[in-house]
Write an enzyme that holds these catalytic residues in place. Structure first.
Site, PDB file in Angstrom:
ATOM      1  N   HIS A 117     -45.984  57.319   7.843  1.00 39.53           N
ATOM      2  CA  HIS A 117     -47.140  57.592   8.645  1.00 39.53           C
ATOM      3  C   HIS A 117     -48.650  56.470   8.526  1.00 39.53           C
ATOM      4  O   HIS A 117     -49.650  56.312   9.297  1.00 39.53           O
ATOM      5  CB  HIS A 117     -47.054  58.819   9.100  1.00 39.53           C
ATOM      6  CG  HIS A 117     -47.914  59.498   8.206  1.00 39.53           C
ATOM      7  ND1 HIS A 117     -47.626  59.785   6.334  1.00 39.53           N
ATOM      8  CD2 HIS A 117     -49.967  59.821   8.269  1.00 39.53           C
ATOM      9  CE1 HIS A 117     -48.838  60.249   5.918  1.00 39.53           C
ATOM     10  NE2 HIS A 117     -49.488  59.807   6.649  1.00 39.53           N
TER      11      HIS A 117
HETATM   12  C1  UD1 Z   1     -53.725  62.184  10.013  1.00 38.52           C
HETATM   13  C2  UD1 Z   1     -54.637  62.076   8.750  1.00 38.52           C
HETATM   14  C3  UD1 Z   1     -54.383  61.459   7.361  1.00 38.52           C
HETATM   15  C4  UD1 Z   1     -52.269  62.719   7.271  1.00 38.52           C
HETATM   16  C5  UD1 Z   1     -51.885  62.779   8.355  1.00 38.52           C
HETATM   17  C6  UD1 Z   1     -50.437  63.803   8.864  1.00 38.52           C
HETATM   18  C7  UD1 Z   1     -57.555  61.603   8.993  1.00 38.52           C
HETATM   19  C8  UD1 Z   1     -57.799  59.698   8.492  1.00 38.52           C
HETATM   20  N1  UD1 Z   1     -55.449  61.362   8.487  1.00 38.52           N
HETATM   21  O1  UD1 Z   1     -53.535  60.838  10.006  1.00 38.52           O
HETATM   22  O2  UD1 Z   1     -54.431  61.485   6.071  1.00 38.52           O
HETATM   23  O3  UD1 Z   1     -51.954  62.572   6.538  1.00 38.52           O
HETATM   24  O4  UD1 Z   1     -52.750  62.753   9.469  1.00 38.52           O
HETATM   25  O5  UD1 Z   1     -50.320  63.735   9.955  1.00 38.52           O
HETATM   26  O6  UD1 Z   1     -57.811  62.417   8.945  1.00 38.52           O
HETATM   27  N2  UD1 Z   1     -51.202  61.894  17.564  1.00 38.52           N
HETATM   28  C9  UD1 Z   1     -50.434  63.173  18.219  1.00 38.52           C
HETATM   29  N3  UD1 Z   1     -50.671  64.277  18.314  1.00 38.52           N
HETATM   30  C10 UD1 Z   1     -50.453  65.238  17.832  1.00 38.52           C
HETATM   31  C11 UD1 Z   1     -51.651  63.938  16.768  1.00 38.52           C
HETATM   32  C12 UD1 Z   1     -52.060  62.418  17.139  1.00 38.52           C
HETATM   33  O7  UD1 Z   1     -48.650  62.553  19.294  1.00 38.52           O
HETATM   34  O8  UD1 Z   1     -50.937  66.074  17.874  1.00 38.52           O
HETATM   35  C13 UD1 Z   1     -50.985  61.185  17.980  1.00 38.52           C
HETATM   36  C14 UD1 Z   1     -51.926  59.861  19.083  1.00 38.52           C
HETATM   37  O9  UD1 Z   1     -51.560  59.445  19.961  1.00 38.52           O
HETATM   38  C15 UD1 Z   1     -52.893  59.858  17.837  1.00 38.52           C
HETATM   39  C16 UD1 Z   1     -51.885  59.672  16.687  1.00 38.52           C
HETATM   40  O10 UD1 Z   1     -50.889  60.193  16.670  1.00 38.52           O
HETATM   41  O11 UD1 Z   1     -53.880  58.469  18.070  1.00 38.52           O
HETATM   42  C17 UD1 Z   1     -52.810  59.584  15.097  1.00 38.52           C
HETATM   43  O12 UD1 Z   1     -52.976  60.622  14.765  1.00 38.52           O
HETATM   44  P1  UD1 Z   1     -54.416  60.325  13.983  1.00 38.52           P
HETATM   45  O13 UD1 Z   1     -54.718  62.114  13.804  1.00 38.52           O
HETATM   46  O14 UD1 Z   1     -54.880  60.428  14.375  1.00 38.52           O
HETATM   47  O15 UD1 Z   1     -53.984  60.280  12.630  1.00 38.52           O
HETATM   48  P2  UD1 Z   1     -52.691  60.279  11.674  1.00 38.52           P
HETATM   49  O16 UD1 Z   1     -51.899  59.383  11.352  1.00 38.52           O
HETATM   50  O17 UD1 Z   1     -51.762  61.428  11.922  1.00 38.52           O
END
Ligand code: UD1
Length: 385
Positions: A221
């Site tokens: 991820h």
């Molecule tokens: C975040 C953390 C990372 C951690 C990871 C675990 C930061 C900078 N990054 O990254 O350190 O290892 O979480 O998962 O804080 N999304 C969903 N559902 C959700 C949340 C997110 O579908 O509940 C999707 C959204 O489209 C979003 C993408 O996943 O844009 C990424 O989510 P985001 O919270 O931005 O970062 P992670 O890659 O999850």
């Protein structure tokens, strides 16, 4: 009057860290912990399932920030957290890990002045005590957003609880005074050890049609691995080749799923078992029974070390070096030949029979006991200013 501590969690890896801390603080009458969920992760499979699996109480405060760019998400966390501090007037704020919720809430706290000062061992305080759990980790890779979050959170936190011995060296090198640093062990491992027996009763292997020891578990991820198809496609191609040797099980993170579908990347179902993100207990069972785990996660490097399962880390660096020296972790990077070689080696490497120091299931209790000492002489509000 009890010491009020706002405990912050926002994203999936925070939940297993905050669970034992809430339990340890709640067990001591001196403390009144309150849980703040920022809502950085909001999907049931990234959030609610962890609350259920780990028996985390319902959050006292929910900020519901949702997703966004780093700037938008961090700003929204800060904007919504400040009124919480105003309303709650806590004596301390405790953040865990390295996600945007960690730095967002730490930065707001570090500039927040309480309406009433209070007294503790260090004297009269006008701001909540800022506490960081899992301090001192460094990947030395500033392209990683978490590295920026770690460095900044440590710089503005007053109490630094360290999980990996390398954290002590890193903080000392950055000139942090010893008096702020406490080596307590690893709260994520507290959760793992407490949940292991229950996890082993999970029926996830049957549900997915798997046999213990006969599959490799994959997670991916990190933006550096999944955001650019020029990196993601060849990475999945080499993993697919390994799928000739053993089944590949891949719970796909929403970030990764979005990139795969945007770029039309699919995986052969005869080699791959592809699932949505998996809850904590099922995931621990899948990890414990895997032949090998291939991952770019930080926490999984720690969990495989304690479970004695070989781990091939698909990154060029790790902020958790004790998993390399005292655990099962091997850094493979993302070059195909290095991944193949690490995979082969991991299948024959002996499992070390030692565990990193203080990864013993009692880190959160040490944190609570250290905080009791830090708050000695606590008197709120302090009347002799
Ligand atoms: C975040 C953390 C990372 C951690 C990871 C675990 C930061 C900078 N990054 O990254 O350190 O290892 O979480 O998962 O804080 N999304 C969903 N559902 C959700 C949340 C997110 O579908 O509940 C999707 C959204 O489209 C979003 C993408 O996943 O844009 C990424 O989510 P985001 O919270 O931005 O970062 P992670 O890659 O999850």
């Amino acid at each position: 009057m009890a010491i009020k501590i706002l405990c912050v969690a926002g994203a999936r890896p925070n939940f297993m860290k905050i669970a034992p801390i809430l339990r340890a603080l709640s067990a001591r009458p001196a403390f009144r912990p309150r849980l703040v969920h920022t809502g950085q992760h909001y999907d049931d499979r990234l959030s609610k399932v962890f609350f259920e699996d780990l028996h985390i109480p319902k959050p006292d405060i929910e900020l519901e920030v949702g997703s966004g760019s780093h700037a938008v998400q961090t700003a929204e966390i800060m904007r919504r957290f400040e009124p919480v501090l105003q309303a709650e007037q806590p004596h301390a704020v405790l953040v865990v890990g390295d996600v945007n919720s960690t730095i967002g809430c730490a930065l707001v706290t570090s500039k927040f002045m309480l309406a009433e000062p209070f007294r503790c061992a260090s004297g009269i305080r006008r701001r909540p005590l800022m506490i960081h759990v899992e301090a001192g980790l460094r990947s030395f890779d500033d392209d990683m957003p978490e590295e920026i979050n770690r460095k900044l959170t440590d710089a503005i936190s007053e109490v630094l609880f360290v999980s990996d011995p390398a954290g002590l060296t890193n903080l000392a090198r950055e000139g942090v005074h010893d008096s702020r640093v406490f080596f307590v062990g690893n709260v994520m491992i507290d959760t793992l050890l407490a949940a292991r027996d229950t996890a082993m009763r999970s029926t996830v292997l049957e549900t997915l049609g798997l046999r213990a020891g006969q599959y490799a578990l994959v997670t991916l991820h990190r933006p550096s691995n999944v955001d650019d198809p020029a990196t993601l496609a060849p990475l999945l191609r080499v993993l697919d080749e390994l799928g000739e040797r053993t089944r590949m099980v891949f719970p796909v993170h929403p970030r990764t799923r979005a990139r795969m579908s945007a770029h039309g990347i699919t995986l052969d179902p005869s080699r791959w078992v592809v699932t949505d993100p998996i809850g904590y207990l099922d995931f621990i069972k899948l990890t414990a029974c895997a032949k090998v785990v291939l991952t770019d996660s930080g926490g999984i490097q720690e969990e495989t070390t304690v479970l004695g399962v070989p781990c091939v880390t698909l990154r060029d660096n790790t902020e958790r070096p004790c998993t390399l020296h005292e655990g099962t972790n091997v850094l493979a990077g993302t070059r195909p030949e290095a991944i193949r070689a690490a995979f082969e080696r991991s299948l024959v490497a002996p499992t070390p029979d030692r565990r990193p120091r203080l990864w013993d299931g009692h880190a959160a209790e040490r944190i609570a006991d250290d905080l009791l000492r830090i708050f000695e002489g606590f008197d709120a509000p302090a009347r002799t200013v």
